[in-house]
Design a protein around this motif. Structure first.
Motif, PDB file in Angstrom:
ATOM      1  N   PHE A 191       0.844  -1.191   0.000  1.00 25.35           N
ATOM      2  CA  PHE A 191       0.000   0.000   0.000  1.00 25.35           C
ATOM      3  C   PHE A 191       0.878   1.240   0.000  1.00 25.35           C
ATOM      4  CE2 PHE A 191       1.020  -0.678   4.426  1.00 25.35           C
ATOM      5  CZ  PHE A 191       1.213   0.605   4.924  1.00 25.35           C
ATOM      6  N   GLY A 192       0.289   2.371  -0.316  1.00 21.44           N
ATOM      7  CA  GLY A 192       0.967   3.655  -0.234  1.00 21.44           C
ATOM      8  C   GLY A 192      -0.037   4.758   0.022  1.00 21.44           C
ATOM      9  N   VAL A 193       0.404   5.814   0.674  1.00 31.93           N
ATOM     10  CA  VAL A 193      -0.465   6.945   0.960  1.00 31.93           C
ATOM     11  C   VAL A 193       0.370   8.223   0.917  1.00 31.93           C
ATOM     12  CG1 VAL A 193      -0.138   6.689   3.461  1.00 31.93           C
ATOM     13  CG2 VAL A 193      -2.139   7.917   2.584  1.00 31.93           C
ATOM     14  N   ILE A 194      -0.202   9.288   0.343  1.00 26.80           N
ATOM     15  CA  ILE A 194       0.505  10.573   0.268  1.00 26.80           C
ATOM     16  C   ILE A 194      -0.470  11.699   0.577  1.00 26.80           C
ATOM     17  CG2 ILE A 194       2.100   9.700  -1.459  1.00 26.80           C
ATOM     18  CD1 ILE A 194      -0.224  12.462  -2.534  1.00 26.80           C
ATOM     19  N   ALA A 195       0.096  12.825   0.986  1.00 30.20           N
ATOM     20  CA  ALA A 195      -0.668  14.058   1.150  1.00 30.20           C
ATOM     21  C   ALA A 195       0.217  15.215   0.720  1.00 30.20           C
ATOM     22  CB  ALA A 195      -1.122  14.245   2.591  1.00 30.20           C
ATOM     23  N   ALA A 196      -0.348  16.150  -0.018  1.00 32.38           N
ATOM     24  CA  ALA A 196       0.394  17.327  -0.477  1.00 32.38           C
ATOM     25  C   ALA A 196      -0.465  18.563  -0.276  1.00 32.38           C
ATOM     26  CB  ALA A 196       0.790  17.184  -1.947  1.00 32.38           C
ATOM     27  N   TYR A 197       0.198  19.688  -0.015  1.00 25.81           N
ATOM     28  CA  TYR A 197      -0.533  20.924   0.248  1.00 25.81           C
ATOM     29  C   TYR A 197       0.198  22.090  -0.404  1.00 25.81           C
ATOM     30  CZ  TYR A 197      -3.247  24.475   2.682  1.00 25.81           C
ATOM     31  OH  TYR A 197      -4.077  25.534   2.974  1.00 25.81           O
ATOM     32  N   LEU A 205       4.145  21.299  -0.904  1.00 21.63           N
ATOM     33  CA  LEU A 205       4.888  20.360  -0.075  1.00 21.63           C
ATOM     34  C   LEU A 205       4.124  19.053   0.015  1.00 21.63           C
ATOM     35  CD1 LEU A 205       5.797  22.720   2.927  1.00 21.63           C
ATOM     36  CD2 LEU A 205       7.212  22.209   0.931  1.00 21.63           C
ATOM     37  N   GLY A 206       4.847  17.926   0.126  1.00 19.38           N
ATOM     38  CA  GLY A 206       4.178  16.645   0.218  1.00 19.38           C
ATOM     39  C   GLY A 206       4.948  15.642   1.067  1.00 19.38           C
ATOM     40  N   LEU A 207       4.207  14.703   1.676  1.00 20.47           N
ATOM     41  CA  LEU A 207       4.775  13.606   2.458  1.00 20.47           C
ATOM     42  C   LEU A 207       4.097  12.309   2.040  1.00 20.47           C
ATOM     43  CD1 LEU A 207       4.769  15.202   6.042  1.00 20.47           C
ATOM     44  CD2 LEU A 207       6.762  14.904   4.549  1.00 20.47           C
ATOM     45  N   GLY A 208       4.826  11.194   2.141  1.00 17.46           N
ATOM     46  CA  GLY A 208       4.237   9.922   1.764  1.00 17.46           C
ATOM     47  C   GLY A 208       4.920   8.745   2.429  1.00 17.46           C
ATOM     48  N   TYR A 209       4.191   7.620   2.489  1.00 16.88           N
ATOM     49  CA  TYR A 209       4.743   6.365   3.008  1.00 16.88           C
ATOM     50  C   TYR A 209       4.182   5.211   2.190  1.00 16.88           C
ATOM     51  CZ  TYR A 209       5.772   2.374   5.965  1.00 16.88           C
ATOM     52  OH  TYR A 209       6.223   1.156   6.424  1.00 16.88           O
ATOM     53  N   ALA A 210       5.036   4.218   1.911  1.00 14.49           N
ATOM     54  CA  ALA A 210       4.608   3.046   1.154  1.00 14.49           C
ATOM     55  C   ALA A 210       5.304   1.810   1.684  1.00 14.49           C
ATOM     56  CB  ALA A 210       4.910   3.219  -0.331  1.00 14.49           C
ATOM     57  N   GLN A 211       4.615   0.670   1.573  1.00 17.51           N
ATOM     58  CA  GLN A 211       5.190  -0.594   2.032  1.00 17.51           C
ATOM     59  C   GLN A 211       4.701  -1.736   1.158  1.00 17.51           C
ATOM     60  OE1 GLN A 211       5.076  -1.663   6.295  1.00 17.51           O
ATOM     61  NE2 GLN A 211       4.239  -3.640   5.645  1.00 17.51           N
ATOM     62  N   THR A 212       5.614  -2.612   0.768  1.00 18.97           N
ATOM     63  CA  THR A 212       5.247  -3.860   0.093  1.00 18.97           C
ATOM     64  C   THR A 212       6.173  -4.959   0.580  1.00 18.97           C
ATOM     65  OG1 THR A 212       6.745  -3.484  -1.782  1.00 18.97           O
ATOM     66  CG2 THR A 212       4.473  -2.713  -2.024  1.00 18.97           C
ATOM     67  N   ASP A 213       5.703  -6.219   0.446  1.00 18.44           N
ATOM     68  CA  ASP A 213       6.636  -7.315   0.666  1.00 18.44           C
ATOM     69  C   ASP A 213       7.535  -7.432  -0.565  1.00 18.44           C
ATOM     70  OD1 ASP A 213       3.770  -9.307   0.206  1.00 18.44           O
ATOM     71  OD2 ASP A 213       5.310  -9.065  -1.314  1.00 18.44           O
ATOM     72  N   ALA A 214       8.626  -8.159  -0.420  1.00 19.72           N
ATOM     73  CA  ALA A 214       9.620  -8.186  -1.490  1.00 19.72           C
ATOM     74  C   ALA A 214       9.889  -9.584  -2.011  1.00 19.72           C
ATOM     75  CB  ALA A 214      10.930  -7.586  -0.987  1.00 19.72           C
ATOM     76  N   ASN A 215       9.099 -10.562  -1.593  1.00 20.03           N
ATOM     77  CA  ASN A 215       9.384 -11.941  -1.960  1.00 20.03           C
ATOM     78  C   ASN A 215       8.729 -12.319  -3.269  1.00 20.03           C
ATOM     79  OD1 ASN A 215      10.842 -12.407   0.462  1.00 20.03           O
ATOM     80  ND2 ASN A 215       8.887 -12.489   1.538  1.00 20.03           N
ATOM     81  N   THR A 232       9.201   2.559   2.338  1.00 14.27           N
ATOM     82  CA  THR A 232       9.701   3.805   1.757  1.00 14.27           C
ATOM     83  C   THR A 232       8.892   4.979   2.281  1.00 14.27           C
ATOM     84  OG1 THR A 232      10.287   2.651  -0.289  1.00 14.27           O
ATOM     85  CG2 THR A 232      10.211   5.057  -0.365  1.00 14.27           C
ATOM     86  N   TYR A 233       9.598   5.995   2.755  1.00 12.07           N
ATOM     87  CA  TYR A 233       8.943   7.250   3.108  1.00 12.07           C
ATOM     88  C   TYR A 233       9.576   8.356   2.285  1.00 12.07           C
ATOM     89  CZ  TYR A 233      13.022   7.135   6.238  1.00 12.07           C
ATOM     90  OH  TYR A 233      14.291   7.011   6.738  1.00 12.07           O
ATOM     91  N   THR A 234       8.813   9.388   2.042  1.00 18.06           N
ATOM     92  CA  THR A 234       9.309  10.453   1.173  1.00 18.06           C
ATOM     93  C   THR A 234       8.837  11.816   1.650  1.00 18.06           C
ATOM     94  OG1 THR A 234       9.517  11.146  -1.148  1.00 18.06           O
ATOM     95  CG2 THR A 234       7.351  10.479  -0.442  1.00 18.06           C
ATOM     96  N   ALA A 235       9.616  12.821   1.295  1.00  9.93           N
ATOM     97  CA  ALA A 235       9.241  14.222   1.450  1.00  9.93           C
ATOM     98  C   ALA A 235       9.565  14.912   0.138  1.00  9.93           C
ATOM     99  CB  ALA A 235       9.996  14.874   2.604  1.00  9.93           C
ATOM    100  N   ALA A 236       8.671  15.753  -0.339  1.00 15.12           N
ATOM    101  CA  ALA A 236       8.844  16.386  -1.641  1.00 15.12           C
ATOM    102  C   ALA A 236       8.405  17.848  -1.578  1.00 15.12           C
ATOM    103  CB  ALA A 236       8.043  15.640  -2.708  1.00 15.12           C
ATOM    104  N   VAL A 237       9.049  18.668  -2.402  1.00 18.85           N
ATOM    105  CA  VAL A 237       8.706  20.079  -2.474  1.00 18.85           C
ATOM    106  C   VAL A 237       8.935  20.554  -3.899  1.00 18.85           C
ATOM    107  CG1 VAL A 237      11.042  20.764  -1.759  1.00 18.85           C
ATOM    108  CG2 VAL A 237       9.157  22.389  -1.535  1.00 18.85           C
ATOM    109  N   ARG A 238       8.080  21.471  -4.382  1.00 10.84           N
ATOM    110  CA  ARG A 238       8.317  22.077  -5.684  1.00 10.84           C
ATOM    111  C   ARG A 238       7.876  23.537  -5.667  1.00 10.84           C
ATOM    112  NH1 ARG A 238       4.074  18.815  -9.539  1.00 10.84           N
ATOM    113  NH2 ARG A 238       2.146  19.294  -8.416  1.00 10.84           N
ATOM    114  N   TYR A 239       8.595  24.296  -6.504  1.00 14.22           N
ATOM    115  CA  TYR A 239       8.304  25.715  -6.693  1.00 14.22           C
ATOM    116  C   TYR A 239       8.171  25.943  -8.190  1.00 14.22           C
ATOM    117  CZ  TYR A 239       9.144  30.727  -7.226  1.00 14.22           C
ATOM    118  OH  TYR A 239       9.046  32.058  -7.580  1.00 14.22           O
TER     119      TYR A 239
END
Length: 350
Positions: A191-197, A205-215, A232-239
């Protein structure tokens, strides 16, 4: 990529097929669009050389064809569907001379009030944030491909997307899902989930988290040192303003081998994009970095700086990009990972 972003950052990215799609049918409740691109590309690098062929040239041409439709149920709710396929020339012309790849194949329902719910082969929720920096014609946006839930596209994805003028929320779930990435992104649940504002019209600005098994079997069987999960977690920004686009994304977390063996590693990754559009021209510089702590994952490591120029003629685009490879031999699994490369291309979108 949204047309609004292209209007602001204008043409720094590959031309959206949706932006050039033609309406082939329309009535009071239904719309059907068709589009695509023909893109010829040439890549030059010592990495293209083999023991049998000392040629640094490699053809990277492709064709994409898409069709999408919408049928309104009422003023708020619509049913939607979209599919896109990519065709390339096979590297084994003695058999079939064309190779086909599914890029999109999804359908669902969209509400102007409550958002959109779609299922199929499509973007993950994470894609919204990684697209902040995936804006160059060639060398950008590929360090997120080592997790099914963070890769640009995957199959068996159920995604919910909601946005207002300032807020964007997306969530996606994968079931026995594959992506176009490496072996660590096959047969995975996650699954994964993000939010940006948008704090201003120019800054998001945005933040996110995702997880999967790898087998490889798609299970979550325990392995030494971990459960086999990719986290995986992420932080993102754009101008983006007045033809200037500046963006950065950071990714971090853990990565595991696909076969259930005892290999797991922490990793860090970063993408950066700096571009300027003037008239029908775009110049940009990108930076891509990915490093896993354990040597087992050296084949995934990336470290490069890229310079690019693109010229736009309506639906036609000409571009060239050079990659300066900064990856050291000690962080690479093969010599090819450390080679510079140059790519030129011409695209006609319709």
């Amino acid at each position: 990529m949204k047309k609004t972003l292209l209007a602001l950052a204008v043409a720094a990215a590959s031309v959206s097929t949706a932006a050039s799609a033609a309406t082939i049918y329309k009535d009071d409740t239904s719309t059907l669009n068709m589009g695509g691109r023909v893109e010829v590309r040439a890549n030059f690098s010592d990495a293209n050389k083999t023991d049998a062929d000392d040629n640094m040239y490699k053809d990277a041409s492709r064709v994409r064809l898409n069709i999408g439709g919408e049928q309104k149920l009422n003023d708020d709710i619509s049913f939607i569907g979209f599919t896109e396929f990519e065709v390339t020339e096979s590297d084994k012309p003695e058999t079939d001379d064309a190779a086909f790849n599914t890029r999109y194949l999804y359908a669902g329902v969209s509400s102007q009030t409550y958002g959109a719910l779609t299922y199929g082969h499509q973007d993950n929720a994470f894609t919204y944030l990684t697209n902040f920096t995936d804006m160059a014609e060639v060398f950008s946006g590929y360090i997120n491909e080592y997790n099914v839930a963070t890769s640009d596209r995957a199959n068996n994805v159920l995604r919910y997307a909601f946005n207002t003028d300032k807020l964007t929320i997306q969530a996606s779930v994968q079931g026995d899902s594959d992506s176009d990435g490496t072996a660590v992104t096959q047969n995975a649940d996650g699954f994964g989930v993000i939010a940006a504002y948008k704090i201003t019209d120019a800054i998001e600005l945005g933040l996110g988290y995702a997880q999967t098994d790898a087998n490889a079997a798609g299970s979550d069987a325990a392995i030494a040192g971990g459960t086999g999960d990719n986290n995986t977690y992420t932080a993102a920004v754009r101008y983006s303003k007045d033809g200037i686009l500046l963006a950065a994304t950071y990714l971090g977390g853990t990565i595991s081998t696909a076969d259930g063996s005892a290999f797991e590693s922490d990793f860090n990754g970063a993408d950066a994009y700096a571009g300027y559009t003037f008239g029908d021209n775009n110049v940009n510089m990108t930076y891509n970095y990915y490093n896993a702590d354990e040597d087992t994952f050296n084949a995934l490591n990336v470290n490069n700086i890229n310079l690019e120029y693109a010229r736009y003629f309506g639906n036609a685009t000409v571009y060239g990009a050079y990659q300066f490879n900064l990856l050291s031999d000690g962080d690479a699994a093969t010599d090819n990972q450390t080679e510079d490369q140059f790519q030129v291309g011409f695209r006609y979108a319709f």
